[in-house]
Design a protein around this motif. Sequence first.
Motif, PDB file in Angstrom:
ATOM      1  N   CYS A  19       1.221  -1.282   0.522  1.00  0.00           N
ATOM      2  CA  CYS A  19      -0.226  -0.303   0.250  1.00  0.00           C
ATOM      3  C   CYS A  19       0.820   1.005   0.308  1.00  0.00           C
ATOM      4  O   CYS A  19       1.745   1.042   0.766  1.00  0.00           O
ATOM      5  N   CYS A  22       0.199   2.646   4.101  1.00  0.00           N
ATOM      6  CA  CYS A  22       0.994   2.868   5.178  1.00  0.00           C
ATOM      7  C   CYS A  22       1.624   1.571   4.573  1.00  0.00           C
ATOM      8  O   CYS A  22       2.330   1.160   6.338  1.00  0.00           O
ATOM      9  N   CYS A  31      -4.676   0.103   0.193  1.00  0.00           N
ATOM     10  CA  CYS A  31      -5.264  -0.716   0.560  1.00  0.00           C
ATOM     11  C   CYS A  31      -6.865  -0.188   1.202  1.00  0.00           C
ATOM     12  O   CYS A  31      -6.824   0.527   1.060  1.00  0.00           O
ATOM     13  N   CYS A  34      -6.447   2.130   3.840  1.00  0.00           N
ATOM     14  CA  CYS A  34      -6.354   3.522   3.486  1.00  0.00           C
ATOM     15  C   CYS A  34      -7.812   3.936   3.119  1.00  0.00           C
ATOM     16  O   CYS A  34      -7.517   5.127   3.167  1.00  0.00           O
TER      17      CYS A  34
HETATM   18 ZN   LIG Z   1      -3.084   1.101   3.421  1.00  0.00          ZN
END
Ligand SMILES: [Zn+2]
Length: 242
Positions: A19, A22, A31, A34
């Motif tokens: 991701c 993150c 992801c 997020c």
């Molecule tokens: Zn993420």
Amino acid sequence: MLELVLNFLFGIKKFHSSCIICGKLNENLICMECEKRFDKYKKFNIIDNEKLIKDKIGIHNIKLKQQYYLIAGKKVYWEKMLYCFDYKSIVRKYMLQYKFFDKSYLANFFSYEILKNKKVYEILKSYDIIIPVPMDKIKKSSRGYNQTELISNIISRKGGIISGNNILEKVKKTKTQSTLKKQERKTNIENSYVVKCVDKVKNKKVILFDDIFTTGATVNEISKKLKQAGVSKIFVLVIAKD
Ligand SMILES: [Zn+2]
């Protein structure tokens, strides 16, 4: 299907990515967790100035009415404006990181968010050229990159729209707009931009791309110059509206 196309466009191989926000292992650019944090601020609102002016009498929707009067009072030179997010919370945080903390890789994230909206993708493809708001040369060399140009380049490449990076030039050094009041912002940027290649934009439909829309003074001043150069339609695209 769109997900597959985007993965292809952004060169993401399934199960081999992480991701962008993150860093957790993930099969897409961002992801689900997020994505959800950003979803709260997603707008993809189009302000249709042409329509608002035509319908001036008879706007019953209060929200639209407010938008109209916010831009009115001064002549607006663009036809439509689309903003993707509200400039708040996590959006603000990552935009500031992108702009001032050397995280140029976030350009991929913002362009991905714009292009994966099918409606927006179709609108953008109906325009001839995408032009980023330029920075003055000194500022660009001290930052190392022009943040609007990076995103605009990706949209141009992935969306198949001609890039107009060198069409505008910032010729006057100005104070940072965010430090000024509304009227000062307008005076500050007057005659700061010139259209260098008039022949490339004449009778063309143009996307003018900027990162943040606050009072709109910058995009309006540039739109004025583009119209004087013979541009037929202007679609202002911004990541976030303050
Ligand atoms: Zn993420």
